[in-house]
Design a protein around this motif. Structure first.
Motif, PDB file in Angstrom:
ATOM      1  N   THR A  35      44.853  -8.227  61.747  1.00  0.00           N
ATOM      2  CA  THR A  35      45.468  -9.342  61.034  1.00  0.00           C
ATOM      3  C   THR A  35      46.896  -8.939  60.716  1.00  0.00           C
ATOM      4  OG1 THR A  35      43.329  -9.912  60.064  1.00  0.00           O
ATOM      5  CG2 THR A  35      45.273 -10.883  59.057  1.00  0.00           C
ATOM      6  N   ARG A  36      47.857  -9.691  61.258  1.00  0.00           N
ATOM      7  CA  ARG A  36      49.248  -9.271  61.143  1.00  0.00           C
ATOM      8  C   ARG A  36      50.149 -10.462  60.822  1.00  0.00           C
ATOM      9  NH1 ARG A  36      51.790 -10.151  66.179  1.00  0.00           N
ATOM     10  NH2 ARG A  36      50.345 -10.731  67.843  1.00  0.00           N
ATOM     11  N   VAL A  60      61.448 -10.591  52.051  1.00  0.00           N
ATOM     12  CA  VAL A  60      60.029 -10.769  51.721  1.00  0.00           C
ATOM     13  C   VAL A  60      59.563  -9.507  51.011  1.00  0.00           C
ATOM     14  CG1 VAL A  60      57.717 -11.199  52.604  1.00  0.00           C
ATOM     15  CG2 VAL A  60      59.705 -12.243  53.739  1.00  0.00           C
ATOM     16  N   GLU A  61      59.169  -9.653  49.740  1.00  0.00           N
ATOM     17  CA  GLU A  61      58.782  -8.490  48.944  1.00  0.00           C
ATOM     18  C   GLU A  61      57.273  -8.398  48.730  1.00  0.00           C
ATOM     19  OE1 GLU A  61      62.932  -8.100  46.399  1.00  0.00           O
ATOM     20  OE2 GLU A  61      61.176  -9.000  45.433  1.00  0.00           O
ATOM     21  N   MET A  62      56.565  -9.499  48.965  1.00  0.00           N
ATOM     22  CA  MET A  62      55.110  -9.468  48.844  1.00  0.00           C
ATOM     23  C   MET A  62      54.496 -10.586  49.659  1.00  0.00           C
ATOM     24  SD  MET A  62      52.596  -9.883  45.481  1.00  0.00           S
ATOM     25  CE  MET A  62      53.236  -8.415  44.698  1.00  0.00           C
ATOM     26  N   PHE A  63      53.432 -10.253  50.369  1.00  0.00           N
ATOM     27  CA  PHE A  63      52.618 -11.251  51.048  1.00  0.00           C
ATOM     28  C   PHE A  63      51.176 -10.765  51.046  1.00  0.00           C
ATOM     29  CE2 PHE A  63      51.355 -13.132  55.416  1.00  0.00           C
ATOM     30  CZ  PHE A  63      50.606 -14.118  54.789  1.00  0.00           C
ATOM     31  N   LYS A  64      50.337 -11.470  50.299  1.00  0.00           N
ATOM     32  CA  LYS A  64      48.908 -11.185  50.234  1.00  0.00           C
ATOM     33  C   LYS A  64      48.142 -12.495  50.399  1.00  0.00           C
ATOM     34  CE  LYS A  64      49.346  -7.427  46.807  1.00  0.00           C
ATOM     35  NZ  LYS A  64      48.886  -6.964  45.471  1.00  0.00           N
ATOM     36  N   THR A  65      46.954 -12.410  50.960  1.00  0.00           N
ATOM     37  CA  THR A  65      46.134 -13.609  51.073  1.00  0.00           C
ATOM     38  C   THR A  65      44.659 -13.240  51.163  1.00  0.00           C
ATOM     39  OG1 THR A  65      45.950 -15.753  52.211  1.00  0.00           O
ATOM     40  CG2 THR A  65      46.120 -13.798  53.595  1.00  0.00           C
ATOM     41  N   GLU A  86      37.795 -10.829  52.392  1.00  0.00           N
ATOM     42  CA  GLU A  86      38.803  -9.803  52.641  1.00  0.00           C
ATOM     43  C   GLU A  86      40.092 -10.189  51.925  1.00  0.00           C
ATOM     44  OE1 GLU A  86      38.134  -7.060  54.309  1.00  0.00           O
ATOM     45  OE2 GLU A  86      36.142  -7.735  54.935  1.00  0.00           O
ATOM     46  N   LEU A  87      40.741  -9.206  51.330  1.00  0.00           N
ATOM     47  CA  LEU A  87      42.070  -9.401  50.762  1.00  0.00           C
ATOM     48  C   LEU A  87      43.061  -8.699  51.668  1.00  0.00           C
ATOM     49  CD1 LEU A  87      44.098 -10.314  48.656  1.00  0.00           C
ATOM     50  CD2 LEU A  87      43.518  -8.283  47.299  1.00  0.00           C
ATOM     51  N   MET A  88      43.949  -9.473  52.283  1.00  0.00           N
ATOM     52  CA  MET A  88      44.946  -8.933  53.192  1.00  0.00           C
ATOM     53  C   MET A  88      46.251  -8.691  52.448  1.00  0.00           C
ATOM     54  SD  MET A  88      43.226  -8.815  55.920  1.00  0.00           S
ATOM     55  CE  MET A  88      41.709  -9.526  56.575  1.00  0.00           C
ATOM     56  N   ASN A  89      46.701  -7.453  52.454  1.00  0.00           N
ATOM     57  CA  ASN A  89      47.982  -7.077  51.870  1.00  0.00           C
ATOM     58  C   ASN A  89      48.879  -6.646  53.024  1.00  0.00           C
ATOM     59  OD1 ASN A  89      50.191  -5.946  50.607  1.00  0.00           O
ATOM     60  ND2 ASN A  89      49.000  -4.753  49.141  1.00  0.00           N
ATOM     61  N   PHE A  90      49.898  -7.425  53.316  1.00  0.00           N
ATOM     62  CA  PHE A  90      50.699  -7.180  54.506  1.00  0.00           C
ATOM     63  C   PHE A  90      51.762  -6.102  54.310  1.00  0.00           C
ATOM     64  CE2 PHE A  90      48.593 -11.134  55.248  1.00  0.00           C
ATOM     65  CZ  PHE A  90      48.217 -11.032  56.578  1.00  0.00           C
ATOM     66  N   VAL A 152      46.983 -17.141  47.872  1.00  0.00           N
ATOM     67  CA  VAL A 152      48.154 -16.672  48.611  1.00  0.00           C
ATOM     68  C   VAL A 152      49.241 -16.280  47.620  1.00  0.00           C
ATOM     69  CG1 VAL A 152      49.920 -17.197  50.331  1.00  0.00           C
ATOM     70  CG2 VAL A 152      47.680 -18.302  50.485  1.00  0.00           C
ATOM     71  N   LYS A 153      49.882 -15.132  47.846  1.00  0.00           N
ATOM     72  CA  LYS A 153      51.116 -14.761  47.157  1.00  0.00           C
ATOM     73  C   LYS A 153      52.170 -14.472  48.217  1.00  0.00           C
ATOM     74  CE  LYS A 153      50.001 -12.762  42.625  1.00  0.00           C
ATOM     75  NZ  LYS A 153      50.126 -11.528  41.782  1.00  0.00           N
ATOM     76  N   PHE A 154      53.270 -15.216  48.142  1.00  0.00           N
ATOM     77  CA  PHE A 154      54.399 -15.000  49.045  1.00  0.00           C
ATOM     78  C   PHE A 154      55.645 -15.051  48.186  1.00  0.00           C
ATOM     79  CE2 PHE A 154      57.577 -16.630  52.174  1.00  0.00           C
ATOM     80  CZ  PHE A 154      57.518 -15.574  53.073  1.00  0.00           C
ATOM     81  N   GLU A 155      56.348 -13.937  48.076  1.00  0.00           N
ATOM     82  CA  GLU A 155      57.484 -13.911  47.153  1.00  0.00           C
ATOM     83  C   GLU A 155      58.536 -12.897  47.593  1.00  0.00           C
ATOM     84  OE1 GLU A 155      56.295 -10.948  43.590  1.00  0.00           O
ATOM     85  OE2 GLU A 155      55.006 -12.743  43.687  1.00  0.00           O
ATOM     86  N   GLY A 156      59.704 -13.035  47.001  1.00  0.00           N
ATOM     87  CA  GLY A 156      60.808 -12.136  47.315  1.00  0.00           C
ATOM     88  C   GLY A 156      62.092 -12.634  46.687  1.00  0.00           C
ATOM     89  N   LYS A 157      63.218 -12.363  47.366  1.00  0.00           N
ATOM     90  CA  LYS A 157      64.523 -12.789  46.856  1.00  0.00           C
ATOM     91  C   LYS A 157      65.367 -13.327  48.003  1.00  0.00           C
ATOM     92  CE  LYS A 157      64.859  -9.895  42.735  1.00  0.00           C
ATOM     93  NZ  LYS A 157      63.534  -9.252  42.837  1.00  0.00           N
TER      94      LYS A 157
END
Length: 248
Positions: A35-36, A60-65, A86-90, A152-157
């Motif tokens: 999973t990528r 992109v500072e965080m991506f989890k789903t 499954e918790l995917m932490n990219f 889903v968490k998708f965050e950054g600056k």
């Protein structure tokens, strides 16, 4: 996919079936699932800076789903369960080798999010610590016991000038609640047997904010924790679900 190996058919780990001490055709085979995440076709690297559809730099500072109810679909329409949750932490590599019964398969089925019956109805403290649904295993992907998991968490600056020396504008998309639980099914033909099968679940991160029918402008729409901005949460999840694919 840290927990794949805990849930997947240890009884199928034998490489062949035996009858009266005579080896016959293999009864299981290996499927490698990765999973990528990507950005414009290249691997997404957490912490790296890219360019969005507006020409602005975006880090992109965080991506989890959460991915749940993962099943392989056999040619006869039946399914073989791979994993419940499954918790995917990219920020990490999400790949595992699993054993499946030999035969022809036509697809992969899973959901984004946590099913309603356990999303708010089960206390995370009731799960063992190594479960992705436990308090520690959730890795911050949980609000409170009665408001459920963050799917889903998708965050950054970002910044709003192409050559900005500092990215100081935060963005954050934290999406949950039963309304955004989404089931997916993908057609992909493969045969489990003597040769390994390689499958990729791909998240095209550059399309999370820019799709065929919508583009999210981070200058005006940059944050949602779901209930505080439901319209933006819905827009993001529409784009997000369209950006997922399964390839062989």
């Amino acid at each position: 996919m840290k927990y794949f190996s805990l849930l997947i058919f240890t009884v199928l780990a034998l490489s062949s079936c035996k009858k009266d001490d005579v080896t016959v055709e293999p009864c299981s085979g290996t499927v490698n699932i990765e999973t990528r995440a990507t950005w414009e076709g290249a691997p997404l690297v957490i912490g790296d800076t890219y360019t969005n559809s507006f020409g602005h730099p975006i880090r992109v500072e965080m991506f989890k789903t959460y991915i749940t109810g993962i099943k392989a679909i056999k040619a006869d329409g039946s399914t073989v369960s791979i994993s419940d949750a499954e918790l995917m932490n990219f920020a990490n590599t999400n790949s595992r080798s699993i054993s499946l019964p030999t035969g022809n398969y036509t697809g992969l089925r899973f959901a984004i999010g946590v099913p309603a019956d356990i999303n708010t109805g089960t206390d995370p403290a009731s799960y063992p610590n190594d479960s992705p649904l436990s308090i520690s295993g959730a890795q911050g992907m949980f609000w409170t016991w009665n408001s459920g998991y963050i799917f889903v968490k998708f965050e950054g600056k970002t910044a709003f000038e192409a050559d900005a020396p500092i990215l100081n504008q935060p963005y954050a998309f934290h999406i949950g609640t039963d309304n955004f639980y989404a089931e997916h099914e993908y057609a992909v033909n493969f045969t489990v047997g003597e040769s390994d099968v390689n499958l990729d679940i791909v998240f095209e991160a550059d399309k999370f904010l820019n799709g065929t029918d919508d583009t999210i402008d981070l200058q005006t729409d940059y944050i949602t924790h779901t209930t505080d901005n439901l319209p933006l949460a819905s827009r993001f999840m529409d784009l997000y679900n369209e950006a997922i694919s399964v390839t062989k």
